[in-house]
Design an enzyme around this catalytic site. Structure first.
Site, short mmCIF file in Angstrom:
data_model
loop_
_atom_site.label_atom_id
_atom_site.label_comp_id
_atom_site.label_asym_id
_atom_site.label_seq_id
_atom_site.Cartn_x
_atom_site.Cartn_y
_atom_site.Cartn_z
N HIS A 147 26.51 -36.54 -68.08
CA HIS A 147 25.53 -37.45 -68.69
C HIS A 147 24.22 -37.40 -67.90
CE1 HIS A 147 28.61 -38.81 -71.33
NE2 HIS A 147 29.30 -39.46 -70.41
N TRP B 257 32.07 -47.32 -77.56
CA TRP B 257 32.56 -48.48 -76.77
C TRP B 257 34.04 -48.35 -76.48
CZ3 TRP B 257 28.85 -51.19 -74.69
CH2 TRP B 257 27.66 -51.40 -75.38
N SER C 118 30.19 -37.38 -87.05
CA SER C 118 30.50 -38.54 -86.19
C SER C 118 29.66 -39.78 -86.51
CB SER C 118 30.38 -38.16 -84.70
OG SER C 118 31.20 -37.07 -84.40
N ASP D 169 25.99 -33.61 -77.79
CA ASP D 169 27.42 -33.68 -77.47
C ASP D 169 27.79 -32.65 -76.40
OD1 ASP D 169 29.97 -34.64 -77.67
OD2 ASP D 169 30.51 -33.45 -79.42
N LEU E 255 4.51 -38.04 -80.40
CA LEU E 255 5.89 -37.96 -80.88
C LEU E 255 6.56 -39.34 -80.95
CD1 LEU E 255 8.46 -36.06 -81.36
CD2 LEU E 255 8.93 -36.45 -78.93
C1 IPE Z 1 28.82 -38.41 -80.98
O1 IPE Z 1 29.55 -37.76 -80.00
C2 IPE Z 1 28.05 -39.55 -80.37
C3 IPE Z 1 26.96 -39.17 -79.47
C4 IPE Z 1 26.56 -37.96 -79.21
C5 IPE Z 1 26.27 -40.27 -78.85
P1 IPE Z 1 31.08 -38.12 -79.70
O2 IPE Z 1 31.52 -37.25 -78.59
O3 IPE Z 1 31.22 -39.58 -79.51
O4 IPE Z 1 31.78 -37.72 -81.08
P2 IPE Z 1 33.31 -37.43 -81.41
O5 IPE Z 1 34.10 -38.61 -80.94
O6 IPE Z 1 33.69 -36.19 -80.66
O7 IPE Z 1 33.34 -37.23 -82.89
C1 IPE Z 2 27.90 -36.82 -75.45
O1 IPE Z 2 28.76 -36.13 -74.59
C2 IPE Z 2 27.38 -38.11 -74.84
C3 IPE Z 2 27.94 -39.34 -75.44
C4 IPE Z 2 28.73 -39.39 -76.48
C5 IPE Z 2 27.58 -40.61 -74.81
P1 IPE Z 2 30.30 -36.51 -74.50
O2 IPE Z 2 30.47 -37.56 -73.47
O3 IPE Z 2 30.84 -36.83 -75.83
O4 IPE Z 2 30.92 -35.17 -73.97
P2 IPE Z 2 32.26 -34.47 -74.49
O5 IPE Z 2 32.10 -34.30 -75.96
O6 IPE Z 2 33.38 -35.38 -74.14
O7 IPE Z 2 32.30 -33.18 -73.76
MG MG Z 3 31.67 -35.75 -77.34
#
Ligand code: IPE
Ligand code: IPE
Ligand code: MG
Length: 254
Positions: free
Chosen positions: A42, A74, A201, A25, A136
């Site tokens: 990303h 999504w 999450s 995250d 792995l």
């Molecule tokens: C969880 O992160 C999903 C992934 C890392 C793929 P999110 O950024 O989507 O989670 P929330 O919405 O902050 O809980």
């Molecule tokens: C995690 O990073 C990647 C995905 C959920 C795809 P985020 O895109 O959620 O980044 P923040 O949490 O908004 O900083």
């Molecule tokens: Mg996030």
């Protein structure tokens, strides 16, 4: 401690986790803090994925599960979703040789059949190409939601009951877990969440019943070898009791 000292230390202690799961995250916030578009986060996050995957392989970790795209993701703006899907296709294409070289077997958990054609096909190709690798196991959680996983397992089990392959009275925790997407793998020993959020999450809800949880404020694009070693070292200091008392655990390890 330097990176090398940390690595030497964790290898000396031993008792490494068999399965590491990571909620990657903070990509978006990492980018915004550098005045870059979210997608740049990303992109940089892929460099972390490469480094952490290689390192886990080298350390002899059996399974690395990475939360890559949740069912709920999504709901993000369409531009971000399509950029992530495009990045996924590119990444599998460019990284596959590296996975082969490092003997990594690629797996996916989540509803793969609901992904757009291109990323779905790319993933399927990657899974097939790496299927006989013996190092792995890299599991990408893609279009993944833990509640959906549990519901999918319930439906599969009910179908088996209907077909007469099993009976509802046979249902135990051990049997139920064979219906989950992760049935081939042990439960995670440690779950890492980056970027300073303290929540799960909708990730691996069944499997983390006794997993050690590690939160770090480091955003995913900045989470590299050193941060991995720190997380493992922290894990090694914990006493997992599985409902028992400390004395029992000491007796079982001596
Ligand atoms: C969880 O992160 C999903 C992934 C890392 C793929 P999110 O950024 O989507 O989670 P929330 O919405 O902050 O809980
Ligand atoms: C995690 O990073 C990647 C995905 C959920 C795809 P985020 O895109 O959620 O980044 P923040 O949490 O908004 O900083
Ligand atoms: Mg996030």
């Amino acid at each position: 401690m330097t990176e090398q000292e940390l690595k030497t230390k964790i290898l000396k202690i031993g008792n490494l986790p068999r399965h590491i799961a990571i909620i990657m995250d903070g990509n978006g916030r990492w980018a915004l803090s550098k005045k870059l578009p979210r997608i740049a986060g990303h992109r940089e996050g892929i460099n972390s994925v490469r480094e952490i995957t290689r390192e886990c392989g080298e350390l002899g970790i059996e399974v690395l599960t990475l939360y890559t795209f949740s069912k709920e993701n999504w709901k993000r703006p369409i531009m971000e979703v399509s950029a992530i899907m495009k990045l996924l296709v590119e990444t599998i294409r460019t990284e596959i040789d590296d996975l082969m070289k490092n003997n990594v077997r690629l797996n996916v958990i989540g509803r793969l059949d609901e992904l757009p054609d291109k990323p779905r096909k790319e993933m399927e190709t990657g899974i097939k190409r790496t299927a006989s690798n013996t190092g792995l196991n890299l599991i990408l959680a893609l279009n993944y939601g833990a509640r959906t996983e549990i519901l999918d397992a319930v439906v599969k089990f009910c179908k088996d009951v209907e077909n007469g392959d099993t009976h509802y009275e046979n249902l135990t925790e051990e049997l139920f877990q064979t219906y989950l997407y992760t049935n081939d793998f042990p439960d995670p020993d440690i779950l890492i969440r980056t970027s300073g959020e303290y929540r799960i999450s909708n990730f691996l809800l069944w499997q983390i019943a006794y997993t050690e949880i590690y939160f770090t404020s480091t955003p995913w694009p900045a989470f590299r070898k050193k941060q991995l070693y720190e997380a493992i070292l922290n894990y090694q200091t914990r006493e997992r009791r599985f409902g028992m008392v400390g004395e029992q655990m000491k007796r079982s390890t001596t």
